[in-house]
Motif scaffolding. Structure first.
Motif, PDB file in Angstrom:
ATOM      1  N   UNK A 179       0.845  -1.202   0.000  1.00 37.34           N
ATOM      2  CA  UNK A 179       0.000   0.000   0.000  1.00 37.34           C
ATOM      3  C   UNK A 179       0.877   1.247   0.000  1.00 37.34           C
ATOM      4  N   UNK A 181       3.922   1.603  -1.069  1.00 36.15           N
ATOM      5  CA  UNK A 181       4.576   1.787  -2.369  1.00 36.15           C
ATOM      6  C   UNK A 181       3.576   2.333  -3.384  1.00 36.15           C
ATOM      7  N   UNK A 182       2.335   1.821  -3.340  1.00 30.27           N
ATOM      8  CA  UNK A 182       1.296   2.290  -4.259  1.00 30.27           C
ATOM      9  C   UNK A 182       1.035   3.776  -4.086  1.00 30.27           C
ATOM     10  N   UNK A 183       0.936   4.206  -2.827  1.00 27.05           N
ATOM     11  CA  UNK A 183       0.667   5.622  -2.572  1.00 27.05           C
ATOM     12  C   UNK A 183       1.833   6.491  -3.045  1.00 27.05           C
ATOM     13  N   UNK A 185       3.845   5.750  -5.481  1.00 25.39           N
ATOM     14  CA  UNK A 185       3.796   5.756  -6.943  1.00 25.39           C
ATOM     15  C   UNK A 185       2.749   6.749  -7.425  1.00 25.39           C
ATOM     16  N   UNK A 186       1.610   6.772  -6.708  1.00 21.03           N
ATOM     17  CA  UNK A 186       0.523   7.671  -7.089  1.00 21.03           C
ATOM     18  C   UNK A 186       0.988   9.136  -7.054  1.00 21.03           C
TER      19      UNK A 186
END
Lengths: 493, 116
Positions: A179, A181-183, A185-186
């Motif tokens: 999560x 890493x996703x944020x 990346x976003x």
């Protein structure tokens, strides 16, 4: 060939693991084969360290794709140092594995053991070698999934339950990291660590980045068993096959500490982690609490593996205290302790593997009289234990010394005092083992218990001598740790 | 604000639901179900991130110039594989636990461990 060393480091064990299946019928051949693979990674990591020390950071573009589009492997001093620790411990432990595993596992399971061991090794090396945030998650899961299976190989049925609990907690931790890493990346549109470090400051003051940071740090802390997220560790270490414990106690938490250093120091940057967010206080508090509560718990355990497992949680506490100082010296102390703790715990748990081999149990009351019946093994446990306490001439002293120096440099006298007090607690649980082994009447009849076989004793004593050698000649551990710490502070704004 | 970001609300709701099941339920299979829901919410989150308004599928064509970001899709394919492996391993462990303890209820397993 030398050009491709960074990827070979990971590929060798990753390819060797499935190849083990061709030799499945002959566990001894599988052992030799995996020992060869592990020794090869050790050779590669030694070459990498030498290369980094002479000519600086190595950058490797996977498949020739330029970062940040392609995956990049980046080996700087910190990476090379970690790679060397992991591959060296893995190789030494694997030397002793055959004897111990033959005794502890059914024959049809032995080949699978080596396969999982190599996979886990590949995962850990991958986490350290890569410079891509998502790649970290993938390797983390490779090493974790094989770890769950390795722990479940334990003879006691409680190993299954410990493995299941670790699986749940470990997966929650890894998903938290995902999560985070996703944020990230976003917000930044990149997964490359270097790129992230450059782009994050622009958006640092947003809630998304705060949340990303929180998820990542909590996820990593679950993996490194920081108090109070350590609940999976004691049982997993206590009921896994002895060799697995020796390997994981020395390497798994170290890899997680590396990740924590990477994310808080290089990617988010020190000023963001420690000034914008109150991570410093949190780490100091949890680190010290971990030292004391885990050491106290260790004193009341009756299973020697449990004692050392809780002691591992306490030692992680010291490393986190070193991080919380937030200076180059504090980081150096953490990195030195990382190296030294790997030496101590692998030696201690391998010695316990020897006890397990002869007696089939590591309950404290089974240790009575072993001081005379297995003198070399017990002497190894005593020396390793003294190193754990931090007695001069052992590696433990070197790391405590640097930790206390770093803390005092910051003016935290009370923390320095608490660190010394924590060492006293280690004396108490070590004394319990010494008392049982040397001062109690033997429980095993004279002549029934022999000294452990040389195939386990030699690796144990190699590690014990390393404990003494690096306690006196600190060139490798301290100098590399120092320059790695300084380069991290040089890069961090 | 509330409706415009509905995909994120779904993600958060699923995430908390899964996490709650992991913590609150004592049945090992139910815990794994919770874990799967928890992981799936993260997959949906990544796919939401990839959406570009007005973008089409990321296939090169003459009449489109705006594409959705394909990278998160690829990432999440990997994460799905990892999720499957985790669930499979968890189920296999549950089977072994059932053979060894004769139960898959956390309470009963812990009671048996405390006795021995």
């Amino acid at each position: 060939m030398t050009l491709h060393l960074p990827i070979l480091q990971v590929i060798v064990p990753l390819i060797a693991a499935p190849l083990c299946m061709f030799l499945k019928q002959y566990p001894k051949a599988v052992w030799l084969f995996s020992l060869l693979a592990s020794a090869l990674t050790l050779l590669i990591s030694a070459l990498l360290l030498q290369q980094v020390l002479t000519s600086g950071t190595i950058i490797y573009e996977l498949g020739g794709w330029q970062p940040p589009w392609g995956i990049e492997y980046r080996i700087d001093q910190l990476n090379a140092y970690l790679l060397l620790i992991i591959s060296a411990i893995s190789t030494i432990v694997l030397v002793a594995a055959q004897t111990s595993i033959e005794k502890e596992l059914e024959s049809y399971r032995q080949s699978y053991f080596y396969m999982l061991y190599l996979l886990s090794l590949a995962g850990m090396l991958g986490i350290v070698a890569t410079a891509d945030a998502f790649n970290v998650f993938v390797f983390l899961e490779i090493s974790s999934l094989s770890a769950y299976a390795l722990i479940a190989l334990g003879k006691d049925r409680r190993a299954l339950w410990a493995s299941y609990q670790y699986l749940i907690m470990g997966t929650v931790g890894a998903t938290f990291i995902l999560i985070g890493i996703g944020l990230m990346y976003q917000m930044t549109g990149t997964l490359n660590m270097n790129d992230l470090a450059q782009r994050l400051p622009e958006v640092a003051e947003t809630r998304t980045v705060f949340v990303a940071f929180a998820f990542t740090v909590v996820g990593i802390c679950l993996k490194l068993a920081l108090f109070p997220l350590h609940l999976w560790l004691p049982n997993a270490y206590a009921y896994a096959p002895s060799i697995v414990t020796a390997f994981f106690a020395a390497t798994a938490t170290k890899v997680a500490i590396y990740l924590l250093i990477r994310f808080t120091f290089s990617i988010f940057g020190l000023s963001f982690s420690f000034t914008t967010l109150p991570l410093q206080t949190l780490f100091l508090l949890l680190g010290l609490l971990g030292v004391f509560i885990a050491s106290m718990t260790a004193i009341y355990q009756n299973n020697v593996k449990h004692i050392f497992a809780y002691s591992s949680v306490a030692q992680v506490g010291y490393m986190i205290v070193g991080l919380s100082v937030g200076s180059a010296l504090g980081l150096t102390a953490t990195l030195i302790h990382l190296f030294n703790h790997a030496l101590m715990k692998s030696a201690l748990f391998l010695a316990l593997a020897a006890v397990m081999y002869r007696i089939g149990s590591v309950q404290l009351n089974q240790f009575h009289g072993l001081g005379r019946q297995m003198p070399l093994t017990m002497a190894a446990i005593v020396v390793g234990g003294l190193s754990l306490v931090g007695v001069p001439l052992t590696v433990g002293f070197v790391s405590k010394w640097y930790l206390v120096l770093a803390v005092i440099e910051n003016g935290w006298w009370h923390v320095a005092l608490l660190i010394l007090l924590g060492s006293l607690l280690a004396i108490i649980y070590l004394w319990k083992i010494v008392e049982a082994a040397y001062f109690k009447p033997p429980v095993h009849e004279a002549g029934t218990i022999k000294e452990a076989p040389y195939s386990i004793l030699i690796p144990v004593w190699v590690l014990i001598f390393a404990n003494l050698y690096f306690g006196i000649d600190t060139r490798l551990s301290v100098e590399v740790a120092q320059s790695a710490a300084q380069s991290l502070f040089g890069v961090a704004p | 604000m509330l409706i415009g970001l509905y995909n994120y609300w779904i993600v958060v709701a699923l995430m908390m639901l899964g996490f709650f099941i992991i913590i609150a339920h004592g049945n090992l299979i139910k815990k794994l179900v919770g874990l799967s829901i928890f992981q799936t919410s993260v997959f949906i989150f990544y796919i939401s991130v990839a959406k570009v308004e007005g973008g089409s599928a990321p296939i090169l064509a003459a009449d489109t110039s705006v594409y959705s970001n394909p990278l998160p899709h690829v990432l999440i394919l990997t994460a799905i594989v990892v999720g499957i492996a985790t669930t499979a391993l968890g189920l296999a462990l549950t089977m072994r636990i059932n053979e060894a303890y004769g139960s898959i209820e956390e309470e009963i397993i812990q009671k048996q461990d405390n006795q021995s």
